[in-house]
Design a protein around this motif. Structure first.
Motif, PDB file in Angstrom:
ATOM      1  N   ASN A   8       0.810  -1.225   0.000  1.00  0.00           N
ATOM      2  CA  ASN A   8       0.000   0.000   0.000  1.00  0.00           C
ATOM      3  C   ASN A   8       0.838   1.268   0.000  1.00  0.00           C
ATOM      4  N   LEU A   9       2.161   1.139   0.117  1.00  0.00           N
ATOM      5  CA  LEU A   9       3.027   2.317   0.210  1.00  0.00           C
ATOM      6  C   LEU A   9       4.090   2.395  -0.876  1.00  0.00           C
ATOM      7  N   GLY A  10       4.586   1.231  -1.285  1.00  0.00           N
ATOM      8  CA  GLY A  10       5.741   1.209  -2.183  1.00  0.00           C
ATOM      9  C   GLY A  10       5.579   2.012  -3.458  1.00  0.00           C
ATOM     10  N   GLY A  11       4.369   2.057  -3.991  1.00  0.00           N
ATOM     11  CA  GLY A  11       4.161   2.755  -5.257  1.00  0.00           C
ATOM     12  C   GLY A  11       3.644   4.173  -5.115  1.00  0.00           C
ATOM     13  N   LEU A  12       3.493   4.655  -3.890  1.00  0.00           N
ATOM     14  CA  LEU A  12       2.954   6.007  -3.692  1.00  0.00           C
ATOM     15  C   LEU A  12       3.944   7.071  -4.132  1.00  0.00           C
ATOM     16  N   ARG A  13       3.413   8.148  -4.698  1.00  0.00           N
ATOM     17  CA  ARG A  13       4.219   9.302  -5.069  1.00  0.00           C
ATOM     18  C   ARG A  13       3.607  10.544  -4.410  1.00  0.00           C
ATOM     19  N   ILE A  14       4.453  11.407  -3.902  1.00  0.00           N
ATOM     20  CA  ILE A  14       4.016  12.618  -3.214  1.00  0.00           C
ATOM     21  C   ILE A  14       4.308  13.834  -4.086  1.00  0.00           C
ATOM     22  N   THR A  15       3.295  14.663  -4.281  1.00  0.00           N
ATOM     23  CA  THR A  15       3.448  15.857  -5.114  1.00  0.00           C
ATOM     24  C   THR A  15       4.021  17.013  -4.299  1.00  0.00           C
ATOM     25  N   LEU A  16       4.425  18.064  -5.009  1.00  0.00           N
ATOM     26  CA  LEU A  16       4.937  19.254  -4.335  1.00  0.00           C
ATOM     27  C   LEU A  16       3.870  19.866  -3.446  1.00  0.00           C
ATOM     28  N   GLU A  17       2.625  19.897  -3.900  1.00  0.00           N
ATOM     29  CA  GLU A  17       1.547  20.479  -3.106  1.00  0.00           C
ATOM     30  C   GLU A  17       1.333  19.691  -1.817  1.00  0.00           C
ATOM     31  N   GLU A  18       1.410  18.378  -1.892  1.00  0.00           N
ATOM     32  CA  GLU A  18       1.282  17.562  -0.685  1.00  0.00           C
ATOM     33  C   GLU A  18       2.457  17.824   0.258  1.00  0.00           C
ATOM     34  N   PHE A  19       3.630  17.962  -0.308  1.00  0.00           N
ATOM     35  CA  PHE A  19       4.844  18.257   0.464  1.00  0.00           C
ATOM     36  C   PHE A  19       4.696  19.594   1.186  1.00  0.00           C
ATOM     37  N   LYS A  20       4.166  20.596   0.483  1.00  0.00           N
ATOM     38  CA  LYS A  20       3.986  21.921   1.058  1.00  0.00           C
ATOM     39  C   LYS A  20       2.902  21.926   2.132  1.00  0.00           C
ATOM     40  N   SER A  21       1.871  21.125   1.946  1.00  0.00           N
ATOM     41  CA  SER A  21       0.802  21.050   2.950  1.00  0.00           C
ATOM     42  C   SER A  21       1.335  20.516   4.270  1.00  0.00           C
ATOM     43  N   PHE A  22       2.180  19.493   4.187  1.00  0.00           N
ATOM     44  CA  PHE A  22       2.756  18.950   5.409  1.00  0.00           C
ATOM     45  C   PHE A  22       3.690  19.971   6.067  1.00  0.00           C
ATOM     46  N   ALA A  23       4.432  20.718   5.260  1.00  0.00           N
ATOM     47  CA  ALA A  23       5.307  21.760   5.808  1.00  0.00           C
ATOM     48  C   ALA A  23       4.484  22.833   6.506  1.00  0.00           C
ATOM     49  N   GLU A  24       3.321  23.154   5.960  1.00  0.00           N
ATOM     50  CA  GLU A  24       2.436  24.135   6.580  1.00  0.00           C
ATOM     51  C   GLU A  24       1.953  23.631   7.932  1.00  0.00           C
ATOM     52  N   LEU A  25       1.638  22.353   8.006  1.00  0.00           N
ATOM     53  CA  LEU A  25       1.224  21.761   9.274  1.00  0.00           C
ATOM     54  C   LEU A  25       2.351  21.817  10.300  1.00  0.00           C
ATOM     55  N   ARG A  26       3.561  21.592   9.840  1.00  0.00           N
ATOM     56  CA  ARG A  26       4.726  21.614  10.731  1.00  0.00           C
ATOM     57  C   ARG A  26       4.909  22.992  11.367  1.00  0.00           C
ATOM     58  N   LYS A  27       4.573  24.040  10.636  1.00  0.00           N
ATOM     59  CA  LYS A  27       4.704  25.388  11.169  1.00  0.00           C
ATOM     60  C   LYS A  27       3.683  25.669  12.270  1.00  0.00           C
ATOM     61  N   MET A  28       2.605  24.872  12.309  1.00  0.00           N
ATOM     62  CA  MET A  28       1.547  25.050  13.312  1.00  0.00           C
ATOM     63  C   MET A  28       1.609  23.941  14.359  1.00  0.00           C
ATOM     64  N   LEU A  29       2.817  23.535  14.678  1.00  0.00           N
ATOM     65  CA  LEU A  29       2.996  22.361  15.526  1.00  0.00           C
ATOM     66  C   LEU A  29       2.386  22.528  16.916  1.00  0.00           C
ATOM     67  N   LEU A  30       2.477  23.711  17.490  1.00  0.00           N
ATOM     68  CA  LEU A  30       1.968  23.892  18.851  1.00  0.00           C
ATOM     69  C   LEU A  30       0.466  23.637  18.945  1.00  0.00           C
ATOM     70  N   PRO A  31      -0.380  24.358  18.185  1.00  0.00           N
ATOM     71  CA  PRO A  31      -1.822  24.076  18.293  1.00  0.00           C
ATOM     72  C   PRO A  31      -2.176  22.671  17.833  1.00  0.00           C
ATOM     73  N   PHE A  32      -1.465  22.176  16.827  1.00  0.00           N
ATOM     74  CA  PHE A  32      -1.768  20.834  16.329  1.00  0.00           C
ATOM     75  C   PHE A  32      -1.440  19.771  17.375  1.00  0.00           C
ATOM     76  N   SER A  33      -0.283  19.898  18.029  1.00  0.00           N
ATOM     77  CA  SER A  33       0.103  18.913  19.040  1.00  0.00           C
ATOM     78  C   SER A  33      -0.844  18.954  20.229  1.00  0.00           C
ATOM     79  N   LEU A  34      -1.296  20.146  20.612  1.00  0.00           N
ATOM     80  CA  LEU A  34      -2.266  20.250  21.698  1.00  0.00           C
ATOM     81  C   LEU A  34      -3.560  19.527  21.339  1.00  0.00           C
ATOM     82  N   ALA A  35      -3.975  19.672  20.091  1.00  0.00           N
ATOM     83  CA  ALA A  35      -5.191  18.986  19.643  1.00  0.00           C
ATOM     84  C   ALA A  35      -5.008  17.477  19.665  1.00  0.00           C
ATOM     85  N   LEU A  36      -3.848  17.006  19.215  1.00  0.00           N
ATOM     86  CA  LEU A  36      -3.595  15.563  19.189  1.00  0.00           C
ATOM     87  C   LEU A  36      -3.590  14.971  20.598  1.00  0.00           C
TER      88      LEU A  36
END
Length: 269
Positions: free
Chosen positions: A149-177
């Motif tokens: 289920n993973l070996g053939g997956l490809r990640i686009t630049l937009e997906e990469f940027k979305s995760f980076a955006e989440l990383r910048k909001m780590l404090l509120p996100f971690s509190l929610a988790l």
């Protein structure tokens, strides 16, 4: 020794808000002298900046003050008399962040396919893990190509940027988790996506979430090990900038989240 006048010192604090706060516009523009003073203060709070805390950049062929580099000329003109507009600076920072992400993505997309493999995306996530945890995380990365289920997956630049955006909001996100995990016990894929969307306004693709859970579902029960996930992301942010003294952090946090007519705003003015 000369001392900064109280009003001027107050204006320098507000300049820091100008340069770092996206939600509160205290001043709409600053001049070259003010900008250089703010940069000196901000370099003192950054790991890389502390190397240049005296305003110089030693090197084999490059010597001279970082305060007189091309960026200052870009903002204030060759004569240094222009003024830096708030909107111009914010757009510059957004463009700079975008370019850094593109360069990081391009490092993995060396074949110029426009996507990167699931394994490379996973490597980008665990690169800043503690040495004590890095070995087991790299083992999980190595398993990716063997997973149907993973070996053939490809990640686009937009997906990469979305995760980076989440990383910048780590404090509120971690509190929610952590809050959700404490109440419900298990943190499943849909819970993770919902937290990213509702708390941070970031939409994560199913592919990105699958890779995250492969890396951070330590006991393979379908639930995220939130503490391990947050620790790795926090380490990456820590590598970029060293912690600021708690008093200054608290002060700036208050300022960043309140308009100038709030109690803290009235205190400053």
């Amino acid at each position: 020794m000369s001392y900064v006048h109280a009003d001027h010192g107050k204006r320098i604090v507000l300049m820091i808000l100008f340069l770092t706060c996206f939600g509160v516009i205290v001043y709409s523009e600053i001049d070259k002298v003010e900008f250089k003073k703010v940069m000196a203060l901000m370099r003192a709070q950054n790991r890389q900046g502390t190397v240049h805390r005296d305003g110089f950049r030693p090197g084999l062929k490059v010597h001279g003050s970082v305060e007189n580099g091309g960026l200052v000329e870009h903002f204030f003109g060759k004569d240094g008399k222009a003024r830096l507009q708030h909107d111009k600076f914010i757009q510059f920072m957004k463009d700079l962040n975008d370019e850094i992400l593109r360069l990081e993505f391009a490092h993995y997309d060396y074949k110029l396919r426009g996507t990167i493999s699931a394994k490379d995306f996973a490597l980008s996530m665990v690169a800043s893990a503690d040495m004590s945890h890095l070995g087991k995380l790299l083992d999980r990365v190595d398993e990716i190509n063997d997973q149907s289920n993973l070996g053939g997956l490809r990640i686009t630049l937009e997906e990469f940027k979305s995760f980076a955006e989440l990383r910048k909001m780590l404090l509120p996100f971690s509190l929610a988790l952590f809050s959700y995990g404490k109440v419900n016990g298990l943190l499943m894929r849909e819970d993770f996506k919902r937290a990213a969307s509702h708390v941070c306004g970031v939409l994560l693709s199913d592919n990105v979430v699958e890779i995250i859970f492969h890396l951070f579902d330590s006991n393979r029960d379908g639930s995220l090990s939130a503490d391990e996930f947050v620790r790795v992301l926090h380490n990456r942010e820590r590598d970029i900038a060293q912690p600021v003294k708690s008093e200054l952090t608290g002060f700036l946090s208050c300022c960043f989240n309140r308009a100038a007519n709030s109690p803290i705003g009235r205190l400053i003015f």
